[in-house]
Design a protein around this motif. Structure first.
Motif, PDB file in Angstrom:
ATOM      1  N   HIS A   9       0.833  -1.202   0.000  1.00  0.00           N
ATOM      2  CA  HIS A   9       0.000   0.000   0.000  1.00  0.00           C
ATOM      3  C   HIS A   9       0.870   1.256   0.000  1.00  0.00           C
ATOM      4  O   HIS A   9       0.583   2.232  -0.702  1.00  0.00           O
ATOM      5  N   LYS A 111      -0.537  -4.968  -4.679  1.00  0.00           N
ATOM      6  CA  LYS A 111      -1.243  -4.737  -3.412  1.00  0.00           C
ATOM      7  C   LYS A 111      -2.505  -5.591  -3.347  1.00  0.00           C
ATOM      8  O   LYS A 111      -2.794  -6.213  -2.320  1.00  0.00           O
ATOM      9  N   ARG A 115      -3.343  -8.470  -0.638  1.00  0.00           N
ATOM     10  CA  ARG A 115      -4.576  -8.441   0.155  1.00  0.00           C
ATOM     11  C   ARG A 115      -5.330  -9.769   0.013  1.00  0.00           C
ATOM     12  O   ARG A 115      -5.833 -10.321   0.999  1.00  0.00           O
TER      13      ARG A 115
END
Length: 141
Positions: A9, A111, A115
């Protein structure tokens, strides 16, 4: 796992800022090129209007007009060179902007992958929890 997501992030935020800066530099370069093009057009218009004067002209005024036309022509050639350079600069900045956008998209995908991996890890951990508790109750270590 959480650390990986937060690092990705952070990288994505950096890439977003880099892309925004590249877009701003590209816009600035375009504005500069458009300004030079406008000045060149104005210069050509002035030179064209110079000899459009109606009526008689003395030799001195005609010589002055020729001198001014010559200087305007020279300035026009210099502006042509500056416009060429400015357009090359715009192309270079657009290339940097495209590269920054590509890097931003890559960071976003990484990212998202991190996740998803974190979510899968959490789901696997939660799924293993009842089995672990059953093993503890039955003594099957």
């Amino acid at each position: 796992m959480k650390g990986l997501v937060s690092r990705r992030h952070r990288v994505l935020r950096v890439r977003h800022v880099q892309h925004a800066m590249a877009m701003a530099e590209t816009a600035r370069a375009r504005d500069e090129a458009e300004g030079i093009a406008a000045n060149l057009e104005r210069l050509r218009r002035v030179r064209g209007e110079l000899f459009g004067v109606q009526g008689g002209a003395t030799g001195a005024s005609f010589a002055s007009m020729q001198e001014l036309a010559s200087r305007l022509e020279q300035a026009g050639r210099q502006l042509d060179g500056a416009l060429y350079d400015a357009r090359r600069k715009v192309e270079a900045k657009e290339g940097l902007s495209i590269a920054a956008n590509r890097e931003k998209e890559i960071a976003a995908r990484l990212k998202d992958r991190a996740r998803v991996a974190l979510e899968e890890w959490r789901e696997n951990k939660l799924a293993a929890l009842p089995r672990y508790r059953r093993m503890q109750r039955t003594g099957d270590n």
